[in-house]
Motif scaffolding. Structure first.
Motif, PDB file in Angstrom:
ATOM      1  N   UNK A 174       0.899  -1.149   0.000  1.00 54.22           N
ATOM      2  CA  UNK A 174       0.000   0.000   0.000  1.00 54.22           C
ATOM      3  C   UNK A 174       0.931   1.190   0.000  1.00 54.22           C
ATOM      4  N   UNK A 175       0.817   2.007  -1.014  1.00 51.90           N
ATOM      5  CA  UNK A 175       1.701   3.174  -1.085  1.00 51.90           C
ATOM      6  C   UNK A 175       1.060   4.325  -0.350  1.00 51.90           C
ATOM      7  N   UNK A 176       1.858   5.045   0.402  1.00 51.48           N
ATOM      8  CA  UNK A 176       1.316   6.179   1.145  1.00 51.48           C
ATOM      9  C   UNK A 176       2.322   7.304   1.122  1.00 51.48           C
ATOM     10  N   UNK A 177       1.853   8.462   0.770  1.00 42.14           N
ATOM     11  CA  UNK A 177       2.728   9.634   0.772  1.00 42.14           C
ATOM     12  C   UNK A 177       2.012  10.774   1.485  1.00 42.14           C
ATOM     13  N   UNK A 178       2.779  11.596   2.182  1.00 49.25           N
ATOM     14  CA  UNK A 178       2.180  12.786   2.786  1.00 49.25           C
ATOM     15  C   UNK A 178       2.917  14.002   2.262  1.00 49.25           C
ATOM     16  N   UNK A 179       2.115  14.996   1.929  1.00 52.00           N
ATOM     17  CA  UNK A 179       2.704  16.225   1.403  1.00 52.00           C
ATOM     18  C   UNK A 179       2.245  17.398   2.262  1.00 52.00           C
ATOM     19  N   UNK A 180       3.102  18.362   2.465  1.00 51.68           N
ATOM     20  CA  UNK A 180       2.663  19.527   3.272  1.00 51.68           C
ATOM     21  C   UNK A 180       1.649  20.352   2.484  1.00 51.68           C
ATOM     22  N   UNK A 181       0.682  20.845   3.167  1.00 51.33           N
ATOM     23  CA  UNK A 181      -0.344  21.698   2.552  1.00 51.33           C
ATOM     24  C   UNK A 181      -0.117  23.116   3.036  1.00 51.33           C
ATOM     25  N   UNK A 182       0.129  24.027   2.101  1.00 47.43           N
ATOM     26  CA  UNK A 182       0.382  25.421   2.491  1.00 47.43           C
ATOM     27  C   UNK A 182      -0.886  26.098   2.975  1.00 47.43           C
TER      28      UNK A 182
END
Lengths: 118, 445, 436
Positions: free
Chosen positions: A100-108
């Motif tokens: 299961x691929x999971x990525x987190x990105x910062x939200x401005x």
């Protein structure tokens, strides 16, 4: 002065087992994720294979052989660890799950635009 | 209920297929034609039987064996003697897979600390079991029907061979019970490690014993210095070849990483095939040991490329279940149960089983304090050394073949097969109890 | 001594060792991601999906070249090959869902049926004529058997569309139709082959005969056995639950059992596997989705293994008569597929007319080689051995397939403007979409 709002992250989960999405979303609800967007998607591998079947010419036409799901959700940073926990539990339950691929990105910045009330 | 229905359907279908195939016998009589169906039957049937016996608190591996006996030549005959021989590859596959798994379980730093202890326990056990069982057989050989009329030399040789085979263990059953119970602890680790070390030692011990016995009974045979060289090359060569294979396997996982199940099956078959090739050193025939090759391969992968090969070991663990079902089902079908028909031989057999069990217990009691095993569990570890299966069966075949199928050799082999059958069926029960009592068994899969 | 000579001189045991190591490694590497990039080229797609590279390697390591693996070793590998055939049958059957008529465009099924019947009639007829007049066979039964095998091998066409430039958006639908008709036609091929294997009977004195009652019994038992296997598979899969080990037991055990039972009854493992697949796919349950996925995902290595075997078994030293057979079948195939193929595809998808996809029906399906291999190793070959040994039959099918697969390449050379103009149209369509 008011406390700074908690930082938000965009969580992107790609799961290649469409039939497990329901279980995953239930897990999300359990940890307080208020909402998510689920997109149907296809992996690069399945698109590559589609045009070159040897015996399974019909299979490429059926969704269960082509379906992954991408789940997007903007969440407070504090919830992210719990999301990982849900994913770990899911992978642990199904021994045959490849990944299961999971990525987190910062939200401005994050807004929900609503029509102003009269 | 559904479980039972599936089991009955499978057996019924086999009978129907057999009935139909009799009508087309001439057309279908090609070599190895029935192997695929027998493989499927054993895998599915053994697995179902394992699930059934689990409900009455027996180890699943006992169920696999029982199913094999049921479909074998002594019961339903769904697998006859010729077909049973064609399933020999199942044993080769299982041995290679078990060796890979066992190698993968061993961390180098643990092994380094424990190696002396492991070989001490193994050595003490081999010596005591061999002396006790072999000595008792020789002492009572004039009472054993097929040995009574033989000359002293033959009786001595038979006793020595029975003793040495009695000393052999089964990494297959140990691994199967550990897998089933998901056991992890000193009893499980020590039993597996000692069993592996014992089997490594048995390669040398058995080869030496067989050569000596042949020389003893055959005037033309001579012992020579080339023997030691051949055995050394066999041992070292097996480990070296295994290490190279392990490196190649790690490379595959790193670079390709696809279709691991097929790759593992192919690798295990390759290990088995390499093991069958005969080479010659100083005029002595040698061959590389699949058990040692698999062990070395697993050890190398686990200790040098652990992260890369983690998916491979994960698949090996999954593949263990179908391979065990096949292997133990085939082993059950391969048991010669005719030996239980003659009461005098049966009596001898039971005496040997009891003597063996007692001497295994005694050797653990002696060796345990010598190597300072933890008293909390060392009283139970002996139960892991009771089961016998593939390795012992292979040794029996070697005995039979080594003496050109002399009548006494055939009957000695039959007796040993009976001993192994009892240890194979009852051994897992004791070992599982030991794991449960030690708190290492985690329960359901 | 050169490596090749040394390899040939090696002991029998070592040879099979080297041969097997080579086969397995190549099968796995060839189907992995390492070569995906090259495989997406026209030539790469044709060669790999058609299995021709694997066939070539099989021929190189086989008894007519390096002799690393010879036909006798195929005996030892027979269970594995039967397993692969059962797997392929299962794979085809798992695609035959009950809602297929609803999912596929109108006339697709009709097109597949017409193609199957026409191909068996035309190629089977050509084969019969060659056997009768050129080979000089005077007994009808073996000619019919071989005619049916060769006719079934001519059914359908390759589902590979990458080399036909199908990645261009304008050709996506025609390519999908091509794959759909091909997939359905393969069912016809397997059914024809399966029925033939059931009808064979050895009469008094070993004479071959085709018997209706044998066909009836064989069909009844095969279907019942397959139905039971399918139901067993369904129940066992539910019993297995989530465990991967249990899943492997059921998967491997079921395929081995079904294929082996078919072989024991002297019927086609492809046919029985297909019926098992049809049963399983039409039973409800989420657990079966996993089963289907694994079966289909293993298509490449299983296909490679079959093609490698075909290469080993093929006999390139076949005589002139066999080459006459190749010629006759080629003519028959070109006639049927040129006349019927485009009509069948455009009946479903009119936009396919005059596109590069239209050369697709000329190309032989990889299933043809699997059928020929099944015939050669499955025990039926003994029925017609003196007339046309299994190795020669496989070689005929391989030769026919190679020639027919070259057709799109020739089309590219002969009519480059068609391929070029399609590329331009595709680029123009993309550019227009971007501007909008």
């Amino acid at each position: 002065m008011a406390d700074a709002p908690e930082a938000k992250k965009l969580v992107v989960v790609i799961i290649d087992r469409a039939e497990l999405v329901d279980e995953l979303l239930t897990g999300f609800l359990d940890i307080g994720v208020p909402g998510a967007t689920v997109l149907e998607s296809r992996g690069m591998g399945s698109i590559i294979r589609q045009e070159m079947p040897m015996f399974a010419g019909l299979a490429s036409l059926f969704p269960e052989h082509t379906g992954s799901r991408v789940i997007l959700s903007v969440l407070p940073e504090s919830v992210i660890e719990k999301v990982y926990g849900v994913l770990d539990e899911l992978v642990g339950q199904y021994e045959d799950m490849q990944s299961v691929l999971c990525a987190t990105l910062p939200v401005e910045d994050f807004h929900i635009k609503r029509k102003p009330s009269e | 209920m559904r479980l039972l229905i599936c089991w009955l359907l499978l057996i019924l279908l086999c009978f129907v297929v057999d009935l139909v195939s009799d009508r087309v016998a001439a057309q279908a009589a090609l070599p190895y034609m029935g192997v695929a169906m027998n493989v499927g039957l054993l895998m599915l049937g053994a697995w179902l039987t394992g699930l059934l016996v689990k409900r009455i608190k027996l180890p699943k591996v006992s169920g696999y064996l029982v199913f094999g006996i049921l479909v074998g030549p002594f019961a339903l005959s769904l697998i006859d003697r010729d077909q049973r021989d064609e399933l020999r590859f199942a044993g080769d596959l299982a041995v290679s897979l078990i060796a890979l798994t066992a190698g993968g379980e061993m961390k180098w730093h643990w092994l380094k600390d424990q190696i002396g202890k492991l070989f001490t326990i193994a050595g003490v056990m081999i010596v005591i079991v061999w002396l006790v069982v072999g000595g008792a057989v020789f002492a009572g050989s004039t009472l054993i029907p097929f040995l009574a009329e033989q000359p002293t030399a033959v009786r001595a040789v038979a006793a020595v061979l029975i003793g040495v085979v009695a000393a052999a263990n089964s990494p297959a059953i140990v691994m199967a019970v550990i897998n089933e119970t998901q056991a992890d602890g000193p009893v499980a680790r020590t039993t597996l490690a000692v069993t592996i070390c014992k089997d490594m030692a048995m390669v040398v011990v058995f080869a030496a014993t067989l050569t000596f016995c042949k020389a003893f009974t055959d005037e033309d045979a001579t012992l020579s210095g080339g023997f030691l060289l051949a055995v050394a090359v066999q041992l070292v060569g097996s480990l070296a070849v295994g290490a190279v294979m392990g490196a190649a396997m790690a490379l595959y996982v790193r670079k390709v990483g696809a279709h691991l199940v097929i790759f593992i099956i192919g690798s295990c078959m390759l290990i088995a095939l390499v093991g069958e090739q005969a080479f010659s050193i100083a005029g002595k025939p040698i061959h590389f040991e699949p058990l040692l090759m698999g062990l070395a391969a697993g050890l190398i992968m686990e200790n040098l490329w652990s992260e890369v090969t983690d998916p491979l070991f994960h698949e090996i663990e999954s593949l263990s279940l179908p391979v065990f079902c096949l292997f133990f089902g085939a082993a059950g079908a391969g048991l010669e149960l005719g030996v239980f028909g003659e009461w005098r031989v049966l009596l001898v057999l039971l005496v040997i089983v009891l003597l063996r069990t007692g001497s295994v217990w005694a050797s653990c009691r002696i060796a345990g304090p010598m190597v300072k095993l933890d008293p909390a569990w060392r009283g139970r570890v002996w139960l892991g050394f009771i089961p016998q299966a593939g390795v012992a069966l292979a040794l029996v075949m070697l005995v039979k073949n080594a003496f050109d199928s002399a009548p006494w050799a055939d009957q000695t082999a039959a007796l040993l097969l009976g001993v192994i059958a009892i240890n194979m069926l009852l051994g897992p029960l004791g070992f599982r109890w030991a794991l449960a009592k030690s708190g290492e068994a985690k329960g359901e899969e | 001594m050169t490596i090749l000579a040394a390899a040939s001189e090696a002991s029998s045991g070592l040879r099979i060792l080297i041969g097997l190591a080579l086969l397995v490694t190549l099968a796995l590497v060839g189907s992995s991601r390492l070569l995906w990039s090259w495989r997406r080229s026209a030539l790469g797609a044709t060669l790999t999906t058609g299995g021709w590279i694997a066939v070539g390697i099989g021929m190189i390591v086989g008894p007519h070249a390096l002799k690393l693996v010879d036909a006798a070793h195929v005996d030892v590998l027979r269970p594995l090959i039967l397993f692969c055939l059962g797997w392929v049958g299962l794979m085809v059957g798992l695609q035959l869902r009950g809602d297929i008529p609803r999912l596929l465009p109108k006339h697709t099924i009709r097109g597949a049926v017409i193609d199957a019947l026409a191909s068996i009639a035309a190629l089977g007829g050509a084969a019969f004529a060659v056997l009768w007049f050129v080979f000089g066979e005077s007994s009808v039964a073996p000619c019919v058997v071989l005619a049916v095998v060769l006719g079934a091998a001519g059914v359908g066409w390759s589902a590979e569309t990458r080399s036909l430039a199908s990645h261009q958006p304008a050709l996506a639908r025609p390519a999908a139709v091509l794959r759909a008709v091909s997939g359905l036609a393969s069912v016809g091929a397997i059914v024809a082959f399966g029925l033939m294997t059931m009808a064979i009977r050895h009469g008094d004195g070993g004479a071959l005969a085709l018997a209706g009652d044998a066909l009836g019994l064989g069909l009844a038992v095969s279907v019942v056995a397959a139905l039971v296997c399918g139901l067993l598979g369904y129940w066992l899969m539910n019993l297995a639950g989530r465990g991967h080990g249990e899943f492997l037991v059921v998967l491997l055990g079921l395929v081995a059992f079904a294929a082996g039972a078919a072989a024991t009854m002297a019927v086609s493992a492809l046919f029985v596997g297909m019926v098992v697949g049809i049963v399983i796919v039409n039973l409800p349950g989420q657990t079966l989705t996993r089963f289907q996925r694994v079966i289909v995902d293993a298509e490449q290595p299983i296909g490679m293994a079959l093609m490698l075997t075909a290469g080993v078994v093929a006999d390139p030293t076949m005589g002139w008569r066999a080459w006459v057979m190749v010629g006759a079948l080629l003519v028959a195939r070109l006639l049927v597929k040129t006349l019927l193929g485009p009509k069948l595809v455009t009946a479903v998808e009119p936009s396919a007319r005059r596109t590069s996809v239209m050369v697709g029906p000329l190309r032989q399906a990889p299933l043809a080689v699997a059928l020929a291999t099944a015939y050669a190793i499955g025990g039926h070959e003994a029925a017609t051995h003196p007339l046309l040994p299994g190795g020669q039959l496989v070689m005929i099918v391989i030769a026919l397939g190679l020639v027919s697969d070259l057709t799109p390449m020739l089309s590219r050379v002969a009519q480059p403007e068609r391929w070029h103009s399609e590329s331009q149209q595709a680029r123009a369509a993309t550019a227009e979409g971007g501007e909008a």
